[in-house]
Write a protein that holds these residues in place. Structure first.
Motif, PDB file in Angstrom:
ATOM      1  N   GLY A  62       0.811  -1.216   0.000  1.00  7.81           N
ATOM      2  CA  GLY A  62       0.000   0.000   0.000  1.00  7.81           C
ATOM      3  C   GLY A  62       0.840   1.259   0.000  1.00  7.81           C
ATOM      4  N   VAL A  63       1.908   1.257   0.785  1.00  5.76           N
ATOM      5  CA  VAL A  63       2.791   2.424   0.848  1.00  5.76           C
ATOM      6  C   VAL A  63       3.448   2.651  -0.504  1.00  5.76           C
ATOM      7  N   TYR A  99       4.917  -2.346  13.085  1.00  5.37           N
ATOM      8  CA  TYR A  99       5.658  -3.607  13.115  1.00  5.37           C
ATOM      9  C   TYR A  99       6.506  -3.814  11.871  1.00  5.37           C
ATOM     10  N   GLU A 100       6.005  -3.360  10.717  1.00  8.02           N
ATOM     11  CA  GLU A 100       6.634  -3.752   9.455  1.00  8.02           C
ATOM     12  C   GLU A 100       7.497  -2.688   8.783  1.00  8.02           C
ATOM     13  N   MET A 101       7.331  -1.428   9.148  1.00  2.00           N
ATOM     14  CA  MET A 101       8.089  -0.377   8.465  1.00  2.00           C
ATOM     15  C   MET A 101       8.547   0.679   9.464  1.00  2.00           C
ATOM     16  N   ASP A 102       9.594   1.374   9.094  1.00  2.04           N
ATOM     17  CA  ASP A 102      10.082   2.487   9.904  1.00  2.04           C
ATOM     18  C   ASP A 102       9.469   3.785   9.407  1.00  2.04           C
ATOM     19  N   ARG A 103       8.151   3.838   9.416  1.00  2.00           N
ATOM     20  CA  ARG A 103       7.421   5.027   8.981  1.00  2.00           C
ATOM     21  C   ARG A 103       6.327   5.318   9.976  1.00  2.00           C
ATOM     22  N   LYS A 104       5.976   6.572  10.051  1.00  2.00           N
ATOM     23  CA  LYS A 104       4.859   6.981  10.901  1.00  2.00           C
ATOM     24  C   LYS A 104       3.589   7.048  10.054  1.00  2.00           C
ATOM     25  N   VAL A 105       2.453   6.946  10.712  1.00  2.00           N
ATOM     26  CA  VAL A 105       1.167   7.047  10.025  1.00  2.00           C
ATOM     27  C   VAL A 105       1.081   8.371   9.278  1.00  2.00           C
ATOM     28  N   THR A 147      -7.074   1.466   7.816  1.00  2.00           N
ATOM     29  CA  THR A 147      -7.742   0.998   9.024  1.00  2.00           C
ATOM     30  C   THR A 147      -6.839   1.206  10.243  1.00  2.00           C
ATOM     31  N   ARG A 148      -7.439   1.141  11.404  1.00  2.00           N
ATOM     32  CA  ARG A 148      -6.653   1.270  12.640  1.00  2.00           C
ATOM     33  C   ARG A 148      -5.669   0.108  12.782  1.00  2.00           C
ATOM     34  N   THR A 149      -6.103  -1.075  12.358  1.00  2.00           N
ATOM     35  CA  THR A 149      -5.205  -2.229  12.416  1.00  2.00           C
ATOM     36  C   THR A 149      -4.027  -2.033  11.470  1.00  2.00           C
ATOM     37  N   ALA A 150      -4.248  -1.388  10.338  1.00  2.00           N
ATOM     38  CA  ALA A 150      -3.145  -1.089   9.413  1.00  2.00           C
ATOM     39  C   ALA A 150      -2.135  -0.158  10.079  1.00  2.00           C
ATOM     40  N   GLU A 151      -2.624   0.787  10.852  1.00  2.00           N
ATOM     41  CA  GLU A 151      -1.712   1.695  11.553  1.00  2.00           C
ATOM     42  C   GLU A 151      -0.831   0.932  12.533  1.00  2.00           C
ATOM     43  N   ILE A 152      -1.394  -0.085  13.183  1.00  2.00           N
ATOM     44  CA  ILE A 152      -0.613  -0.923  14.101  1.00  2.00           C
ATOM     45  C   ILE A 152       0.391  -1.762  13.318  1.00  2.00           C
ATOM     46  N   THR A 153      -0.055  -2.357  12.204  1.00  2.00           N
ATOM     47  CA  THR A 153       0.821  -3.182  11.372  1.00  2.00           C
ATOM     48  C   THR A 153       1.995  -2.348  10.848  1.00  2.00           C
ATOM     49  N   LEU A 154       1.733  -1.111  10.483  1.00  2.00           N
ATOM     50  CA  LEU A 154       2.791  -0.224   9.995  1.00  2.00           C
ATOM     51  C   LEU A 154       3.943  -0.149  10.991  1.00  2.00           C
TER      52      LEU A 154
END
Length: 194
Positions: free
Chosen positions: A20-21, A48-54, A39-46
């Motif tokens: 998505g990014v 865990y998986e990437m060094d980026r902020k929402v 989604t809010r869950t996507a914000e949490i997954t972000l």
């Protein structure tokens, strides 16, 4: 000249948020407007998986919408878009779309995309699959969506994870007739000799 219609990009909480990014980055590079629903869950997954902020991901989109804002533009069929991609698409999101349950803006926007007969592409990220997943994939396909799990193409001999992500994003953009220059096109030996 009329500006191009935007592509709606949904990012759900499945693993694979890089798809998505990267989709948002490529659309920005190509000058194709994007509307993001995360989604809010996507914000949490972000986290865990990437060094980026929402906030950094939101800044990649031309417009971003809160997932609970069912009054946002993508919730209406009168808002013209070129379609929608959900990258990645969790099994939960897949099931909600298959059921026509517009419980949040992401699933409502997907439902609107289907009812308006626009292209909806779901990069489903789940394995192994049970019968409910398979039935949901069949249901959304029957409604007009394209189920496009991100599958690596090994004939391209990817060297990095970015190569794998780029190929997946490029193949999905192909479904919208957008050539982002990310896909190593298949060439047979006959192609090379002629």
């Amino acid at each position: 000249m009329t500006p191009p219609h935007p592509l709606v990009v949904g990012i759900s909480g499945a693993s694979g948020i890089a798809y998505g990014v990267r989709m948002l980055e490529v659309l920005r590079r190509l000058g194709i407007p994007s509307h993001l629903v995360m989604t809010r869950t996507a914000e949490i997954t972000l986290a865990y998986e990437m060094d980026r902020k929402v906030s950094e991901v939101r800044a990649l989109a031309d417009t971003w919408h809160r997932v609970d804002d069912l009054t946002a533009a993508p919730s209406s069929g009168s808002f013209r878009t070129r379609g929608m991609v959900v990258a990645p698409c969790s099994a939960r999101t897949l099931g909600a779309i298959a059921a026509g349950a517009g419980e949040n803006l992401l699933t409502r926007a997907a439902d609107v995309t289907l009812k308006e007969r626009r292209r909806l592409v779901l990069m489903v990220r789940e394995t192994p699959l049970h019968l409910g997943h398979i039935r949901s994939m069949a249901a959304v396909t029957e409604m007009g969506a394209v189920v496009a799990p991100p599958m690596p193409a090994f004939y391209t001999r990817p060297r990095t994870l970015d190569d794998v992500v780029d190929h997946g994003v490029g193949r999905v953009l192909d479904l919208f007739d957008i050539d982002a220059g990310l896909v190593a096109r298949w060439r047979s030996e006959d192609d090379e000799t002629h």
